[in-house]
Design a protein around this motif. Structure first.
Motif, PDB file in Angstrom:
ATOM      1  N   MET A 241     -99.952 -70.945 -38.864  1.00 32.18           N
ATOM      2  CA  MET A 241     -99.642 -70.915 -37.171  1.00 32.18           C
ATOM      3  C   MET A 241     -98.323 -70.581 -36.955  1.00 32.18           C
ATOM      4  O   MET A 241     -97.297 -70.810 -37.509  1.00 32.18           O
ATOM      5  CB  MET A 241     -99.686 -72.657 -37.126  1.00 32.18           C
ATOM      6  N   GLY A 242     -98.461 -69.862 -35.872  1.00 35.21           N
ATOM      7  CA  GLY A 242     -97.080 -69.271 -35.291  1.00 35.21           C
ATOM      8  C   GLY A 242     -96.758 -67.754 -35.948  1.00 35.21           C
ATOM      9  O   GLY A 242     -95.941 -67.270 -35.540  1.00 35.21           O
TER      10      GLY A 242
ATOM     11  N   HIS B 266    -109.305 -59.384 -28.832  1.00 38.84           N
ATOM     12  CA  HIS B 266    -108.605 -60.663 -29.271  1.00 38.84           C
ATOM     13  C   HIS B 266    -107.451 -60.391 -30.516  1.00 38.84           C
ATOM     14  O   HIS B 266    -107.335 -60.762 -31.618  1.00 38.84           O
ATOM     15  CB  HIS B 266    -109.721 -61.553 -30.317  1.00 38.84           C
ATOM     16  N   ALA B 267    -106.675 -59.418 -30.169  1.00 42.10           N
ATOM     17  CA  ALA B 267    -105.670 -58.962 -30.960  1.00 42.10           C
ATOM     18  C   ALA B 267    -104.679 -60.246 -31.229  1.00 42.10           C
ATOM     19  O   ALA B 267    -104.437 -60.830 -30.033  1.00 42.10           O
ATOM     20  CB  ALA B 267    -104.872 -57.666 -30.601  1.00 42.10           C
ATOM     21  N   ILE B 268    -104.017 -60.220 -32.384  1.00 41.46           N
ATOM     22  CA  ILE B 268    -103.030 -61.340 -32.602  1.00 41.46           C
ATOM     23  C   ILE B 268    -101.641 -60.763 -32.774  1.00 41.46           C
ATOM     24  O   ILE B 268    -101.756 -60.002 -34.026  1.00 41.46           O
ATOM     25  CB  ILE B 268    -103.528 -62.532 -33.670  1.00 41.46           C
TER      26      ILE B 268
ATOM     27  N   LEU C  54    -104.482 -71.157 -37.495  1.00 38.45           N
ATOM     28  CA  LEU C  54    -104.039 -70.210 -38.712  1.00 38.45           C
ATOM     29  C   LEU C  54    -103.331 -71.271 -39.463  1.00 38.45           C
ATOM     30  O   LEU C  54    -102.297 -71.759 -39.409  1.00 38.45           O
ATOM     31  CB  LEU C  54    -103.130 -69.204 -38.382  1.00 38.45           C
ATOM     32  N   ASP C  55    -104.145 -71.726 -40.742  1.00 31.46           N
ATOM     33  CA  ASP C  55    -103.764 -73.071 -41.618  1.00 31.46           C
ATOM     34  C   ASP C  55    -103.105 -72.466 -43.011  1.00 31.46           C
ATOM     35  O   ASP C  55    -103.342 -73.409 -43.905  1.00 31.46           O
ATOM     36  CB  ASP C  55    -104.816 -74.058 -41.862  1.00 31.46           C
ATOM     37  N   GLY C  56    -102.964 -71.200 -43.221  1.00 31.64           N
ATOM     38  CA  GLY C  56    -102.514 -71.013 -44.556  1.00 31.64           C
ATOM     39  C   GLY C  56    -103.717 -70.414 -45.458  1.00 31.64           C
ATOM     40  O   GLY C  56    -103.501 -70.400 -46.754  1.00 31.64           O
ATOM     41  N   THR C  57    -104.873 -70.483 -45.020  1.00 35.95           N
ATOM     42  CA  THR C  57    -106.123 -70.312 -45.863  1.00 35.95           C
ATOM     43  C   THR C  57    -106.549 -68.661 -45.870  1.00 35.95           C
ATOM     44  O   THR C  57    -107.414 -68.534 -46.769  1.00 35.95           O
ATOM     45  CB  THR C  57    -107.326 -71.221 -45.510  1.00 35.95           C
ATOM     46  N   LEU C  58    -106.177 -67.923 -45.035  1.00 28.86           N
ATOM     47  CA  LEU C  58    -106.465 -66.563 -44.762  1.00 28.86           C
ATOM     48  C   LEU C  58    -105.535 -65.726 -45.343  1.00 28.86           C
ATOM     49  O   LEU C  58    -104.097 -66.174 -45.075  1.00 28.86           O
ATOM     50  CB  LEU C  58    -106.915 -66.388 -43.351  1.00 28.86           C
ATOM     51  N   VAL C  59    -105.733 -64.693 -46.217  1.00 27.20           N
ATOM     52  CA  VAL C  59    -104.916 -63.998 -46.769  1.00 27.20           C
ATOM     53  C   VAL C  59    -105.095 -62.492 -46.033  1.00 27.20           C
ATOM     54  O   VAL C  59    -106.325 -61.915 -46.020  1.00 27.20           O
ATOM     55  CB  VAL C  59    -105.167 -63.662 -48.161  1.00 27.20           C
ATOM     56  N   GLY C  60    -104.124 -62.186 -45.249  1.00 26.81           N
ATOM     57  CA  GLY C  60    -104.455 -60.661 -44.535  1.00 26.81           C
ATOM     58  C   GLY C  60    -103.872 -59.668 -45.135  1.00 26.81           C
ATOM     59  O   GLY C  60    -103.884 -59.473 -46.408  1.00 26.81           O
ATOM     60  N   LYS C  61    -103.099 -58.686 -44.167  1.00 28.58           N
ATOM     61  CA  LYS C  61    -102.596 -57.423 -44.636  1.00 28.58           C
ATOM     62  C   LYS C  61    -101.556 -57.514 -45.625  1.00 28.58           C
ATOM     63  O   LYS C  61    -100.699 -58.481 -45.504  1.00 28.58           O
ATOM     64  CB  LYS C  61    -102.253 -56.726 -43.445  1.00 28.58           C
ATOM     65  N   LYS C  62    -101.708 -56.607 -46.618  1.00 24.85           N
ATOM     66  CA  LYS C  62    -100.534 -56.540 -47.629  1.00 24.85           C
ATOM     67  C   LYS C  62    -100.522 -58.077 -48.376  1.00 24.85           C
ATOM     68  O   LYS C  62     -99.286 -58.405 -48.889  1.00 24.85           O
ATOM     69  CB  LYS C  62     -99.182 -56.229 -46.928  1.00 24.85           C
TER      70      LYS C  62
ATOM     71  N   GLY D  77     -86.454 -46.975 -34.689  1.00 25.76           N
ATOM     72  CA  GLY D  77     -87.637 -46.099 -35.020  1.00 25.76           C
ATOM     73  C   GLY D  77     -88.105 -46.508 -36.009  1.00 25.76           C
ATOM     74  O   GLY D  77     -88.864 -45.685 -36.811  1.00 25.76           O
ATOM     75  N   ASN D  78     -88.083 -47.413 -36.614  1.00 24.37           N
ATOM     76  CA  ASN D  78     -88.664 -48.166 -37.626  1.00 24.37           C
ATOM     77  C   ASN D  78     -90.240 -48.520 -37.318  1.00 24.37           C
ATOM     78  O   ASN D  78     -90.324 -49.327 -36.377  1.00 24.37           O
ATOM     79  CB  ASN D  78     -88.102 -49.315 -38.414  1.00 24.37           C
ATOM     80  N   ILE D  79     -91.132 -47.987 -37.988  1.00 25.57           N
ATOM     81  CA  ILE D  79     -92.718 -48.277 -37.677  1.00 25.57           C
ATOM     82  C   ILE D  79     -93.299 -49.432 -38.305  1.00 25.57           C
ATOM     83  O   ILE D  79     -92.767 -49.746 -39.663  1.00 25.57           O
ATOM     84  CB  ILE D  79     -93.490 -46.908 -38.167  1.00 25.57           C
ATOM     85  N   ALA D  80     -93.740 -50.220 -37.478  1.00 23.50           N
ATOM     86  CA  ALA D  80     -94.625 -51.459 -38.303  1.00 23.50           C
ATOM     87  C   ALA D  80     -95.694 -51.572 -37.607  1.00 23.50           C
ATOM     88  O   ALA D  80     -96.108 -51.508 -36.267  1.00 23.50           O
ATOM     89  CB  ALA D  80     -93.433 -52.680 -38.134  1.00 23.50           C
ATOM     90  N   ASP D  81     -96.588 -52.347 -38.206  1.00 22.74           N
ATOM     91  CA  ASP D  81     -98.076 -52.900 -37.606  1.00 22.74           C
ATOM     92  C   ASP D  81     -97.726 -54.139 -36.970  1.00 22.74           C
ATOM     93  O   ASP D  81     -97.241 -54.943 -37.419  1.00 22.74           O
ATOM     94  CB  ASP D  81     -98.986 -52.923 -38.963  1.00 22.74           C
ATOM     95  N   VAL D  82     -98.110 -54.114 -35.655  1.00 21.74           N
ATOM     96  CA  VAL D  82     -97.657 -55.487 -34.849  1.00 21.74           C
ATOM     97  C   VAL D  82     -98.865 -56.275 -34.608  1.00 21.74           C
ATOM     98  O   VAL D  82     -98.713 -57.249 -33.770  1.00 21.74           O
ATOM     99  CB  VAL D  82     -96.971 -54.938 -33.418  1.00 21.74           C
ATOM    100  N   ILE D  83    -100.033 -56.157 -35.309  1.00 25.85           N
ATOM    101  CA  ILE D  83    -101.087 -57.253 -35.009  1.00 25.85           C
ATOM    102  C   ILE D  83    -101.462 -57.832 -36.389  1.00 25.85           C
ATOM    103  O   ILE D  83    -101.447 -56.943 -37.526  1.00 25.85           O
ATOM    104  CB  ILE D  83    -102.404 -56.400 -34.529  1.00 25.85           C
ATOM    105  N   LEU D  84    -101.943 -59.070 -36.502  1.00 25.76           N
ATOM    106  CA  LEU D  84    -102.351 -59.477 -37.836  1.00 25.76           C
ATOM    107  C   LEU D  84    -103.804 -58.919 -37.970  1.00 25.76           C
ATOM    108  O   LEU D  84    -104.518 -58.558 -37.125  1.00 25.76           O
ATOM    109  CB  LEU D  84    -102.397 -61.061 -37.812  1.00 25.76           C
ATOM    110  N   GLY D  85    -104.514 -59.238 -39.133  1.00 25.90           N
ATOM    111  CA  GLY D  85    -106.021 -58.359 -39.565  1.00 25.90           C
ATOM    112  C   GLY D  85    -105.859 -58.434 -40.922  1.00 25.90           C
ATOM    113  O   GLY D  85    -105.233 -59.033 -41.904  1.00 25.90           O
ATOM    114  N   TYR D  86    -106.750 -57.723 -41.473  1.00 25.25           N
ATOM    115  CA  TYR D  86    -107.118 -57.222 -42.690  1.00 25.25           C
ATOM    116  C   TYR D  86    -106.894 -55.926 -43.170  1.00 25.25           C
ATOM    117  O   TYR D  86    -107.239 -55.011 -42.157  1.00 25.25           O
ATOM    118  CB  TYR D  86    -108.599 -57.685 -43.073  1.00 25.25           C
ATOM    119  N   ASP D  87    -106.767 -55.427 -44.340  1.00 27.05           N
ATOM    120  CA  ASP D  87    -106.614 -53.987 -44.777  1.00 27.05           C
ATOM    121  C   ASP D  87    -108.236 -53.580 -44.886  1.00 27.05           C
ATOM    122  O   ASP D  87    -108.359 -52.467 -44.995  1.00 27.05           O
ATOM    123  CB  ASP D  87    -105.726 -54.023 -45.979  1.00 27.05           C
ATOM    124  N   LYS D  88    -109.319 -54.314 -45.388  1.00 25.98           N
ATOM    125  CA  LYS D  88    -110.355 -53.915 -45.841  1.00 25.98           C
ATOM    126  C   LYS D  88    -111.396 -54.579 -45.047  1.00 25.98           C
ATOM    127  O   LYS D  88    -111.402 -55.553 -44.298  1.00 25.98           O
ATOM    128  CB  LYS D  88    -110.692 -54.395 -47.377  1.00 25.98           C
ATOM    129  N   LEU D  89    -112.524 -53.623 -44.717  1.00 23.33           N
ATOM    130  CA  LEU D  89    -113.727 -53.922 -43.829  1.00 23.33           C
ATOM    131  C   LEU D  89    -114.606 -55.078 -44.590  1.00 23.33           C
ATOM    132  O   LEU D  89    -114.575 -56.091 -43.723  1.00 23.33           O
ATOM    133  CB  LEU D  89    -114.696 -52.658 -43.756  1.00 23.33           C
TER     134      LEU D  89
END
Length: 382
Positions: free
Chosen positions: A339-340, A206-208, A325-333, A75-87
Motif C-alpha cells: 500500500m502506498g 488503470h496505470a498506478i 496492494l498488500d505485499g503479495t504481488l512481486v512486480g517489476k525487477k 536526466g535520469n530515466i526511470a519507469d514511473v508505473i507499477l506492473g510486471y516485466d513478463k506477459l
C-alpha cells in the motif's frame, strides 16, 4: 469491417494529433512479440519512443500500458508505473496494472442496472459489485493491432469486438484504443466504441504511478497531488456512491491546492477514509465534460522533480491510493508492492452512473459512438 477499423484508426490518430502539442522531431514506434496465450493468441509489445527520453510500451493483451519511462530533473530515466516485466504475470496475477478497463470502469452496485425497462445482471467480482467490467473485462482479452506508426507523433491502434451479452452487457461493441506519443512529453490515449444496441460504456486506463520511479523506497506517499474538484462522490461501506456530491472544503478530500498524498490517508475519523481503506473515491471535476482534454490531476515528486499531469474529456477522476496492494504481488525487477507504493488517477464517468440518473450518463446508442480522450503529460519541475 476492416475498412471501418482503418477509418476509426485514422480518425483517432488525427484527433490525438490535434489534441496534443506535437514537436517537430520524429518519434519511433517499434513492434515485437511479447509471447503467446494458452489459446494460441500471439501478443505484441509496441514501444513508442521520443528523443527526449520518454517512452511507452504497450501490450496488446488488455491494451495495457506496461512501461512509461521518463527523465527526472537531472536526466535520469526511470519507469514511473507499477506492473510486471513478463506477459505471463499479467495473465496469471491480474491486478489492473496499466490495463484498459471496460466495458464499465469502476463499480456497478450488485452488478445490476436497468436500461429501457430491461434489467441486466453482470458478474460479481468485487464482493457484492461488478468491478471494471467483471471477471473477464477488456483487460483480460487479446486486442488486435490495427496499426503501428512512427512520425512526429508515434502511435499504435488496437481494436476489440465485444459480442452482445458479453459479461452480461447488451449490444455488440466495436472498441478501439489509440496510444500516441509526441516530443512534448504527451502520451495520449483515445478510447472509442460503437454499439448496435443501447448499452453503457465507461473506459479508462488503470496505470498506478510512482513518479520517483517504480519500486522507489518511499513510494508515492510523499508526492504532491492536485485535483481541481470542489466536490466528490461519497460512498457506502461497499464503495458504491450514495448519489451525493459532497463539497471537499474542510475535508481530507480537498486537493484543490497541492498537498502530500499521505496527508489524510490514515484519518480514521473520516468515515469515507475508513470505507475506502484510504482514498478510493471519484472526484467530480469542476470542468465537467469537455470537448478537448483538460486538467484532471497533477502529481509531482519533489525529490526527482518529475511531474505528471492527467488531462481528460470526462467529468470525473478516481483517486486510488493503492490500498489493496498488500505485499503479495512481486512486480517489476522483483519489487514487492505494498500500500502506498503507487497511486492511480483514472479519468472516467462516475462509478455506478447507470443507477444514478443525476450523474452524467454512461449510455451509448447506435449511431452515437462513445469517445474518451485522455493524456498523461510528463515534464520536470526544475
Amino acid at each position: 469491417m476492416r475498412n471501418l477499423k482503418k477509418a476509426l484508426a485514422g480518425a483517432a490518430v488525427a484527433v490525438m494529433a490535434a489534441a496534443l502539442c506535437s514537436g517537430a522531431q520524429a518519434a519511433e514506434a517499434k513492434r515485437e512479440i511479447a509471447g503467446t496465450l494458452a489459446d494460441g493468441s500471439e501478443i505484441s509489445s509496441i514501444t513508442l519512443k521520443a528523443d527526449n527520453g520518454i517512452s511507452a510500451t504497450v501490450l496488446s493483451y488488455g491494451a495495457t500500458l506496461q512501461r512509461l519511462l521518463a527523465p527526472d530533473s537531472q536526466g535520469n530515466i526511470a519507469d514511473v508505473i507499477l506492473g510486471y516485466d513478463k506477459l505471463s504475470d499479467y495473465v496469471e496475477h491480474p491486478n489492473y496494472f496499466g490495463v484498459t478497463v471496460g466495458r464499465y470502469a469502476n463499480r456497478i452496485a450488485g452488478g445490476r442496472f436497468t436500461l429501457d425497462g430491461k434489467t441486466f445482471q453482470l458478474p460479481l467480482n468485487d464482493d457484492r459489485n461488478s468491478l471494471h467490467g467483471g471477471d473477464r473485462g477488456f483487460d483480460k482479452v487479446a486486442w488486435q493491432v490495427v496499426s503501428v506508426k512512427s512520425g512526429p507523433t508515434a502511435s499504435v491502434v488496437l481494436s476489440h469486438i465485444s459480442p452482445d451479452g458479453d459479461s452480461g452487457y447488451p449490444g455488440k461493441v466495436d472498441a478501439t484504443v489509440t496510444y500516441t506519443l509526441d516530443e512534448a512529453g504527451n502520451l495520449g490515449i483515445a478510447f472509442e466504441a460503437k454499439t448496435d444496441k443501447p448499452t453503457v460504456i465507461n473506459m479508462t486506463n488503470h496505470a498506478i504511478f510512482d513518479m520517483g520511479g517504480e519500486g522507489s523506497s518511499n513510494g508515492a506517499m510523499g508526492q504532491m497531488l492536485t485535483i481541481p474538484a470542489s466536490t466528490f462522490t461519497p460512498v457506502n461501506a461497499n464503495l458504491i456512491p450514495t448519489g451525493e456530491l459532497r463539497p471537499v472544503a474542510g475535508t481530507v478530500f480537498d486537493f484543490r491546492q497541492s498537498r502530500r498524498v499521505a496527508d489524510g490517508l490514515r484519518d480514521g475519523t473520516d468515515r469515507q477514509i475508513v470505507f475506502g481503506r484510504g482514498y478510493d473515491h471519484n472526484f467530480a471535476l469542476d470542468k465537467g465534460v469537455t470537448a478537448k482534454p483538460e486538467l484532471a490531476a497533477r502529481l509531482e515528486d519533489p525529490a526527482s522533480g518529475r511531474v505528471l499531469e492527467v488531462l481528460t474529456t470526462e467529468p470525473g477522476v478516481q483517486f486510488y491510493s493503492g490500498n489493496f496492494l498488500d505485499g503479495t504481488l512481486v512486480g517489476k525487477k522483483g519489487h514487492l508492492y505494498r500500500m502506498g507504493d503507487g497511486i492511480a488517477l483514472e479519468p472516467q464517468k462516475f462509478p455506478d452512473a447507470p443507477n444514478h440518473p443525476d450523474f452524467v450518463s454512461a449510455r451509448v446508442d447506435p449511431g452515437k459512438p462513445y469517445r474518451h480522450v485522455m493524456i498523461y503529460r510528463l515534464s520536470t519541475s526544475r
